[in-house]
Design an enzyme around this catalytic site. Structure first.
Site, PDB file in Angstrom:
ATOM      1  N   ASN A  10       0.847  -1.188   0.000  1.00 59.56           N
ATOM      2  CA  ASN A  10       0.000   0.000   0.000  1.00 59.56           C
ATOM      3  C   ASN A  10       0.892   1.251   0.000  1.00 59.56           C
ATOM      4  OD1 ASN A  10      -1.377   2.286   1.178  1.00 59.56           O
ATOM      5  ND2 ASN A  10      -3.058   0.886   1.653  1.00 59.56           N
ATOM      6  N   LYS A  13       0.577   3.708   2.905  1.00 54.03           N
ATOM      7  CA  LYS A  13       1.149   3.229   4.167  1.00 54.03           C
ATOM      8  C   LYS A  13       2.667   3.223   4.125  1.00 54.03           C
ATOM      9  CE  LYS A  13      -2.341  -0.028   5.615  1.00 54.03           C
ATOM     10  NZ  LYS A  13      -2.463  -1.421   6.026  1.00 54.03           N
ATOM     11  N   ASP A  69      -2.079  -4.354  10.717  1.00 55.43           N
ATOM     12  CA  ASP A  69      -3.469  -4.463  10.316  1.00 55.43           C
ATOM     13  C   ASP A  69      -4.215  -3.363  11.051  1.00 55.43           C
ATOM     14  OD1 ASP A  69      -5.467  -5.794   8.747  1.00 55.43           O
ATOM     15  OD2 ASP A  69      -6.355  -6.425  10.633  1.00 55.43           O
ATOM     16  N   PHE A 168      -6.661   8.427   2.759  1.00 56.77           N
ATOM     17  CA  PHE A 168      -7.287   7.308   2.061  1.00 56.77           C
ATOM     18  C   PHE A 168      -8.354   6.707   2.972  1.00 56.77           C
ATOM     19  CE2 PHE A 168      -5.547   3.544   4.270  1.00 56.77           C
ATOM     20  CZ  PHE A 168      -4.580   4.145   5.055  1.00 56.77           C
ATOM     21  N   GLY A 169      -8.977   5.645   2.494  1.00 60.28           N
ATOM     22  CA  GLY A 169      -9.946   4.913   3.319  1.00 60.28           C
ATOM     23  C   GLY A 169     -11.033   5.821   3.872  1.00 60.28           C
ATOM     24  N   TYR A 170     -11.231   5.742   5.180  1.00 63.36           N
ATOM     25  CA  TYR A 170     -12.317   6.472   5.848  1.00 63.36           C
ATOM     26  C   TYR A 170     -11.890   7.883   6.288  1.00 63.36           C
ATOM     27  CZ  TYR A 170     -14.378   1.775   6.147  1.00 63.36           C
ATOM     28  OH  TYR A 170     -14.883   0.529   5.848  1.00 63.36           O
ATOM     29  N   LYS A 191      -1.676  14.239  10.244  1.00 67.58           N
ATOM     30  CA  LYS A 191      -2.153  12.859  10.425  1.00 67.58           C
ATOM     31  C   LYS A 191      -1.016  11.953  10.898  1.00 67.58           C
ATOM     32  CE  LYS A 191      -4.180   8.845   8.298  1.00 67.58           C
ATOM     33  NZ  LYS A 191      -4.521   8.099   7.099  1.00 67.58           N
ATOM     34  N   HIS A 196      -3.213   6.406  14.473  1.00 72.52           N
ATOM     35  CA  HIS A 196      -3.111   5.068  15.048  1.00 72.52           C
ATOM     36  C   HIS A 196      -1.840   4.370  14.566  1.00 72.52           C
ATOM     37  CE1 HIS A 196      -5.097   5.271  11.256  1.00 72.52           C
ATOM     38  NE2 HIS A 196      -5.262   3.976  11.094  1.00 72.52           N
ATOM     39  N   ARG A 197      -1.607   4.456  13.242  1.00 75.77           N
ATOM     40  CA  ARG A 197      -0.423   3.798  12.686  1.00 75.77           C
ATOM     41  C   ARG A 197       0.858   4.458  13.208  1.00 75.77           C
ATOM     42  NH1 ARG A 197      -2.712   2.281   8.662  1.00 75.77           N
ATOM     43  NH2 ARG A 197      -2.906   4.357   7.809  1.00 75.77           N
TER      44      ARG A 197
HETATM   45  P1  IMP Z   1      -5.390  -2.486   6.614  1.00 78.90           P
HETATM   46  O1  IMP Z   1      -5.875  -3.873   6.867  1.00 78.90           O
HETATM   47  O2  IMP Z   1      -4.422  -2.022   7.605  1.00 78.90           O
HETATM   48  O3  IMP Z   1      -4.966  -2.300   5.186  1.00 78.90           O
HETATM   49  O4  IMP Z   1      -6.617  -1.517   6.788  1.00 78.90           O
HETATM   50  C1  IMP Z   1      -7.899  -1.957   6.468  1.00 78.90           C
HETATM   51  C2  IMP Z   1      -8.785  -0.829   6.080  1.00 78.90           C
HETATM   52  O5  IMP Z   1      -8.982   0.054   7.185  1.00 78.90           O
HETATM   53  C3  IMP Z   1      -8.282   0.061   4.958  1.00 78.90           C
HETATM   54  O6  IMP Z   1      -8.575  -0.470   3.688  1.00 78.90           O
HETATM   55  C4  IMP Z   1      -9.058   1.336   5.216  1.00 78.90           C
HETATM   56  O7  IMP Z   1     -10.358   1.219   4.708  1.00 78.90           O
HETATM   57  C5  IMP Z   1      -9.127   1.374   6.723  1.00 78.90           C
HETATM   58  N1  IMP Z   1      -8.021   2.194   7.267  1.00 78.90           N
HETATM   59  C6  IMP Z   1      -6.895   1.764   7.890  1.00 78.90           C
HETATM   60  N2  IMP Z   1      -6.108   2.795   8.224  1.00 78.90           N
HETATM   61  C7  IMP Z   1      -6.755   3.910   7.793  1.00 78.90           C
HETATM   62  C8  IMP Z   1      -6.435   5.307   7.842  1.00 78.90           C
HETATM   63  O8  IMP Z   1      -5.382   5.751   8.322  1.00 78.90           O
HETATM   64  N3  IMP Z   1      -7.349   6.126   7.302  1.00 78.90           N
HETATM   65  C9  IMP Z   1      -8.512   5.698   6.754  1.00 78.90           C
HETATM   66  N4  IMP Z   1      -8.846   4.419   6.658  1.00 78.90           N
HETATM   67  C10 IMP Z   1      -7.971   3.522   7.187  1.00 78.90           C
END
Ligand code: IMP
Length: 211
Positions: A10, A13, A69, A168-170, A191, A196-197
């Site tokens: 990703n 990430k 994850d 990205f994502g949410y 951010k 969290h990350r």
């Molecule tokens: P992953 O398994 O760590 O790839 O995360 C799973 C899913 O959680 C991602 O596809 C996003 O939809 C959501 N997600 C994880 N981290 C973030 C973030 O920092 N921002 C927004 N969505 C996130």
């Protein structure tokens, strides 16, 4: 410099992780080590999925490795999307009585729309309320034959309308505690300092620096 595999492709990430770990570590992606497998993520916890990915790389490629994850948990819907964050719409739209074909073009958009419609349908935004949520990350590290875990959380709430173009994502619907902008509006620098990350990876970096 220590080289470690980050079991991910990703781009967002990798960029975040590389910017957090700075110049202290050489971080290789799955692509960098020639791994194009679809690594299974079938556990029911963030830690379980992260460990599954790290173990796969160690077993198949021999590198010390870490994997993460992550996901969004929204309190009023039993902490969903949780480990289903990446495939929330695909897994839950039908169950919620939502037509998945009407949710949008990209996967991120479909997941967010599915979440917003579900929250609307149970009145979670009624009276201007903003449902409590958090992002969580678990990092699993396999290093010198041992397993280690690092967890990070950022608390916040969900807003009824998507805002911002970053991340990205949410990100467009999540406002972290202490701010009035969404992650998508705040930009990568902010951010990456509170996410969290970032929090999980900071612990990973602390640990590795002491080794
Ligand atoms: P992953 O398994 O760590 O790839 O995360 C799973 C899913 O959680 C991602 O596809 C996003 O939809 C959501 N997600 C994880 N981290 C973030 C973030 O920092 N921002 C927004 N969505 C996130």
């Amino acid at each position: 410099m220590t080289t470690l595999v980050f079991a991910s492709n990703n781009a967002h990430k990798l960029e975040e992780i590389r910017s957090i770990l700075g110049s202290k570590f050489v971080i290789k992606s799955l692509k960098d080590i020639g791994c194009d497998a679809d690594i299974p993520e079938t556990a029911d916890t963030f830690r379980g999925n992260a460990l599954q990915k790290a173990k796969y790389v160690k077993e198949h490629y021999g590198y010390d490795c870490f994997a993460d994850d992550s996901g969004l948990q929204v309190e009023c819907i039993d902490n969903l999307p949780g480990v289903f964050s990446a495939r929330f719409a695909a897994k839950y739209a039908a169950e919620f009585g939502i037509d998945a074909d009407t949710l949008g073009d990209s996967k991120d958009l479909r997941n967010m729309e599915c979440l917003l419609r579900r929250l609307n349908s149970i009145g979670a935004f009624d009276g201007g309320r903003t449902p409590k949520a958090c992002f969580r990350t678990s990092v699993a590290l396999i290093y010198n034959g041992e397993e280690h875990f690092f967890d990070g959380t950022v608390e916040g709430h969900i807003v009824a309308d998507k805002r911002g173009n970053g991340g990205f994502g949410y990100d467009p619907v999540f406002v972290p505690e202490g701010y009035d902008k969404t992650f998508a509006e705040l930009g990568n620098e902010v951010k990456n300092s509170i996410s969290h990350r970032a929090r999980a990876v900071a612990q990973l970096a602390d640990f590795l620096c002491k080794e």
